[in-house]
Design an enzyme around this catalytic site. Structure first.
Site, PDB file in Angstrom:
ATOM      1  N   HIS A  10     -26.703  37.949 -21.040  1.00  0.00           N
ATOM      2  CA  HIS A  10     -26.360  39.372 -20.790  1.00  0.00           C
ATOM      3  C   HIS A  10     -26.701  40.025 -22.048  1.00  0.00           C
ATOM      4  O   HIS A  10     -26.637  41.380 -22.468  1.00  0.00           O
ATOM      5  CB  HIS A  10     -24.986  39.407 -20.475  1.00  0.00           C
ATOM      6  CG  HIS A  10     -24.917  39.213 -19.243  1.00  0.00           C
ATOM      7  ND1 HIS A  10     -25.567  39.814 -18.046  1.00  0.00           N
ATOM      8  CD2 HIS A  10     -23.937  38.221 -18.330  1.00  0.00           C
ATOM      9  CE1 HIS A  10     -25.256  39.338 -16.993  1.00  0.00           C
ATOM     10  NE2 HIS A  10     -24.214  38.257 -17.147  1.00  0.00           N
ATOM     11  N   HIS A  43     -31.146  32.353 -17.706  1.00  0.00           N
ATOM     12  CA  HIS A  43     -31.690  32.305 -16.172  1.00  0.00           C
ATOM     13  C   HIS A  43     -32.985  33.617 -16.323  1.00  0.00           C
ATOM     14  O   HIS A  43     -32.600  34.488 -16.264  1.00  0.00           O
ATOM     15  CB  HIS A  43     -30.345  32.776 -15.459  1.00  0.00           C
ATOM     16  CG  HIS A  43     -30.634  32.788 -13.979  1.00  0.00           C
ATOM     17  ND1 HIS A  43     -29.738  33.391 -13.262  1.00  0.00           N
ATOM     18  CD2 HIS A  43     -31.613  32.785 -13.181  1.00  0.00           C
ATOM     19  CE1 HIS A  43     -30.225  33.322 -11.941  1.00  0.00           C
ATOM     20  NE2 HIS A  43     -31.395  32.912 -11.972  1.00  0.00           N
ATOM     21  N   ARG A  45     -34.690  35.345 -13.907  1.00  0.00           N
ATOM     22  CA  ARG A  45     -34.594  35.633 -12.435  1.00  0.00           C
ATOM     23  C   ARG A  45     -35.786  35.943 -11.900  1.00  0.00           C
ATOM     24  O   ARG A  45     -36.894  36.508 -12.600  1.00  0.00           O
ATOM     25  CB  ARG A  45     -33.458  36.606 -12.385  1.00  0.00           C
ATOM     26  CG  ARG A  45     -31.928  36.138 -12.549  1.00  0.00           C
ATOM     27  CD  ARG A  45     -31.159  37.452 -12.244  1.00  0.00           C
ATOM     28  NE  ARG A  45     -30.741  37.314 -10.749  1.00  0.00           N
ATOM     29  CZ  ARG A  45     -29.606  37.158 -10.202  1.00  0.00           C
ATOM     30  NH1 ARG A  45     -28.797  36.520 -11.013  1.00  0.00           N
ATOM     31  NH2 ARG A  45     -29.607  36.961  -8.881  1.00  0.00           N
ATOM     32  N   ARG A  49     -34.455  40.646 -14.168  1.00  0.00           N
ATOM     33  CA  ARG A  49     -33.630  41.702 -14.842  1.00  0.00           C
ATOM     34  C   ARG A  49     -32.959  41.892 -16.250  1.00  0.00           C
ATOM     35  O   ARG A  49     -32.579  42.710 -16.674  1.00  0.00           O
ATOM     36  CB  ARG A  49     -32.517  41.960 -13.930  1.00  0.00           C
ATOM     37  CG  ARG A  49     -31.504  40.806 -13.659  1.00  0.00           C
ATOM     38  CD  ARG A  49     -30.244  41.083 -12.769  1.00  0.00           C
ATOM     39  NE  ARG A  49     -30.688  41.026 -11.495  1.00  0.00           N
ATOM     40  CZ  ARG A  49     -29.733  40.849 -10.470  1.00  0.00           C
ATOM     41  NH1 ARG A  49     -28.588  40.539 -10.580  1.00  0.00           N
ATOM     42  NH2 ARG A  49     -30.168  40.685  -9.183  1.00  0.00           N
ATOM     43  N   GLU A  70     -32.174  27.960 -16.118  1.00  0.00           N
ATOM     44  CA  GLU A  70     -31.685  28.312 -14.702  1.00  0.00           C
ATOM     45  C   GLU A  70     -32.529  29.013 -13.977  1.00  0.00           C
ATOM     46  O   GLU A  70     -33.394  29.957 -14.507  1.00  0.00           O
ATOM     47  CB  GLU A  70     -30.322  29.296 -14.840  1.00  0.00           C
ATOM     48  CG  GLU A  70     -29.141  28.691 -14.534  1.00  0.00           C
ATOM     49  CD  GLU A  70     -28.104  29.861 -14.604  1.00  0.00           C
ATOM     50  OE1 GLU A  70     -28.121  30.632 -13.635  1.00  0.00           O
ATOM     51  OE2 GLU A  70     -27.101  29.698 -15.526  1.00  0.00           O
ATOM     52  N   GLU A 151     -23.634  20.807 -11.082  1.00  0.00           N
ATOM     53  CA  GLU A 151     -22.604  21.781 -11.758  1.00  0.00           C
ATOM     54  C   GLU A 151     -21.866  22.405 -10.719  1.00  0.00           C
ATOM     55  O   GLU A 151     -22.192  22.942  -9.972  1.00  0.00           O
ATOM     56  CB  GLU A 151     -23.391  23.051 -12.512  1.00  0.00           C
ATOM     57  CG  GLU A 151     -22.553  23.893 -13.089  1.00  0.00           C
ATOM     58  CD  GLU A 151     -23.346  25.189 -13.900  1.00  0.00           C
ATOM     59  OE1 GLU A 151     -24.442  24.945 -14.174  1.00  0.00           O
ATOM     60  OE2 GLU A 151     -22.667  25.987 -14.348  1.00  0.00           O
ATOM     61  N   HIS A 191     -18.937  29.167 -14.324  1.00  0.00           N
ATOM     62  CA  HIS A 191     -19.201  30.671 -13.597  1.00  0.00           C
ATOM     63  C   HIS A 191     -17.895  31.207 -13.551  1.00  0.00           C
ATOM     64  O   HIS A 191     -16.965  30.594 -13.453  1.00  0.00           O
ATOM     65  CB  HIS A 191     -19.578  30.495 -12.017  1.00  0.00           C
ATOM     66  CG  HIS A 191     -20.148  31.602 -11.726  1.00  0.00           C
ATOM     67  ND1 HIS A 191     -19.435  32.918 -11.560  1.00  0.00           N
ATOM     68  CD2 HIS A 191     -21.544  32.154 -11.883  1.00  0.00           C
ATOM     69  CE1 HIS A 191     -20.291  33.829 -11.100  1.00  0.00           C
ATOM     70  NE2 HIS A 191     -21.676  33.562 -11.326  1.00  0.00           N
TER      71      HIS A 191
HETATM   72  N1  PXP Z   1     -23.484  28.422 -14.338  1.00  0.00           N
HETATM   73  C1  PXP Z   1     -24.566  29.033 -13.564  1.00  0.00           C
HETATM   74  C2  PXP Z   1     -25.427  27.998 -12.649  1.00  0.00           C
HETATM   75  C3  PXP Z   1     -24.688  30.422 -13.565  1.00  0.00           C
HETATM   76  O1  PXP Z   1     -25.530  31.027 -12.632  1.00  0.00           O
HETATM   77  C4  PXP Z   1     -24.164  31.113 -14.369  1.00  0.00           C
HETATM   78  C5  PXP Z   1     -24.349  32.663 -14.301  1.00  0.00           C
HETATM   79  O2  PXP Z   1     -25.601  32.961 -14.762  1.00  0.00           O
HETATM   80  C6  PXP Z   1     -23.016  30.688 -15.179  1.00  0.00           C
HETATM   81  C7  PXP Z   1     -22.851  29.078 -15.140  1.00  0.00           C
HETATM   82  C8  PXP Z   1     -22.293  31.595 -16.057  1.00  0.00           C
HETATM   83  O3  PXP Z   1     -21.367  32.297 -15.529  1.00  0.00           O
HETATM   84  P1  PXP Z   1     -20.587  33.426 -16.416  1.00  0.00           P
HETATM   85  O4  PXP Z   1     -21.569  34.430 -16.882  1.00  0.00           O
HETATM   86  O5  PXP Z   1     -19.636  33.817 -15.475  1.00  0.00           O
HETATM   87  O6  PXP Z   1     -19.972  32.763 -17.558  1.00  0.00           O
END
Ligand code: PXP
Length: 257
Positions: A10, A43, A45, A49, A70, A151, A191
């Protein structure tokens, strides 16, 4: 103690709002490491994005702890992982319309495809993790694919509408973590975790890593990146101390009292 891996996606989301060069997720990764993160997660994507291809290359060059990539288990991403060689690839499901990763990967339902992708990454010498819901059927499938880690998706726990639903989701995480460890696979979780809800999850026995992004970056906008990471590292350490005396369920009750 569970280690913290900071997801810096982010930071790139803010940058992409203007499509310029700042803020730089690589700078955030450096600060996260200085503040005690044990790993950095991003990640890539399919719609690019937030994180861009070049970010992954630069992160690989600068991260001194571990870089986790990721990605969806698709050809394009597998080739990028082979070229960049992160420490670990984390397979996640991906839908273009979703705001964030919404559910766990259905490893059991797409077994052959995911097993092949896992073996391709292992042949490249990379560690592999699968992001799954806390469901024994998925745990069995992850193990049968030959992944190194699973995970557990903590989203249902984090978004539970009330305390009894949260407790029920916590129970599922505890059971799945126990089941997975008995079967010999290492367990991470993540998450939707934040400073308020992380303690019971961090107190689950044997969790290796917590992958946390959104709440840390949100907090960092207000208090600075290093402080935001440090506060999360401290919360996880507090959970470890509490776990000497209390069960995760008791920690949840204590914190909601
Ligand atoms: N783990 C995985 C596999 C995810 O896809 C994400 C989100 O990108 C996270 C952890 C982290 O989630 P959050 O941004 O809600 O802390």
């Amino acid at each position: 103690m569970a280690k913290l891996c900071v997801n810096i996606d982010h930071v790139a989301t803010v940058r992409q709002a203007r499509r310029i060069t700042e803020p730089d997720p690589v700078a955030a990764a450096v600060l996260a490491e200085l503040a005690g993160a044990a790993g950095i997660t991003c990640h890539l994507r399919e719609d690019r994005r937030h994180i861009q291809d070049d970010d992954v290359v630069r992160l690989k060059q600068s991260v001194r702890t571990r870089l986790n990539l990721e990605m969806a288990p698709v050809d394009e991403m597998l080739a990028i992982a082979e070229a960049v060689r992160p420490h670990m690839v984390m397979f996640v499901p991906e839908r273009r319309q979703e705001i964030t990763t919404e559910g766990g990967l259905d490893v059991a339902g797409q077994f052959e495809r995911i097993r092949e992708a896992t073996q391709r990454m292992k042949a490249a010498g990379l560690l592999v993790s699968h992001f799954v819901d806390p469901d024994p059927k998925q745990v069995d499938a992850v193990i049968a694919c030959g992944a190194d880690y699973l995970e557990l998706h903590t989203g249902a726990y984090a978004n539970a509408p009330n305390e009894s639903a949260r407790l029920a989701e916590l129970e599922k995480l505890i059971q799945a973590a126990r089941y997975a460890q008995e079967k010999g696979i290492r367990v991470n979780a993540g998450h939707g975790l934040n400073l308020r809800n992380v303690l019971p999850v961090a107190a689950i026995a044997g969790i290796h890593e917590l992958h946390i992004g959104h709440s840390i970056v949100s907090h960092a906008v207000l208090v600075g990146f290093e402080r935001a990471v440090r506060e999360m590292v401290e919360a996880i350490a507090r959970a470890e101390n509490l776990a000497r005396v209390y069960t995760p369920q008791e920690i949840l009750r204590l914190h909601s009292a």
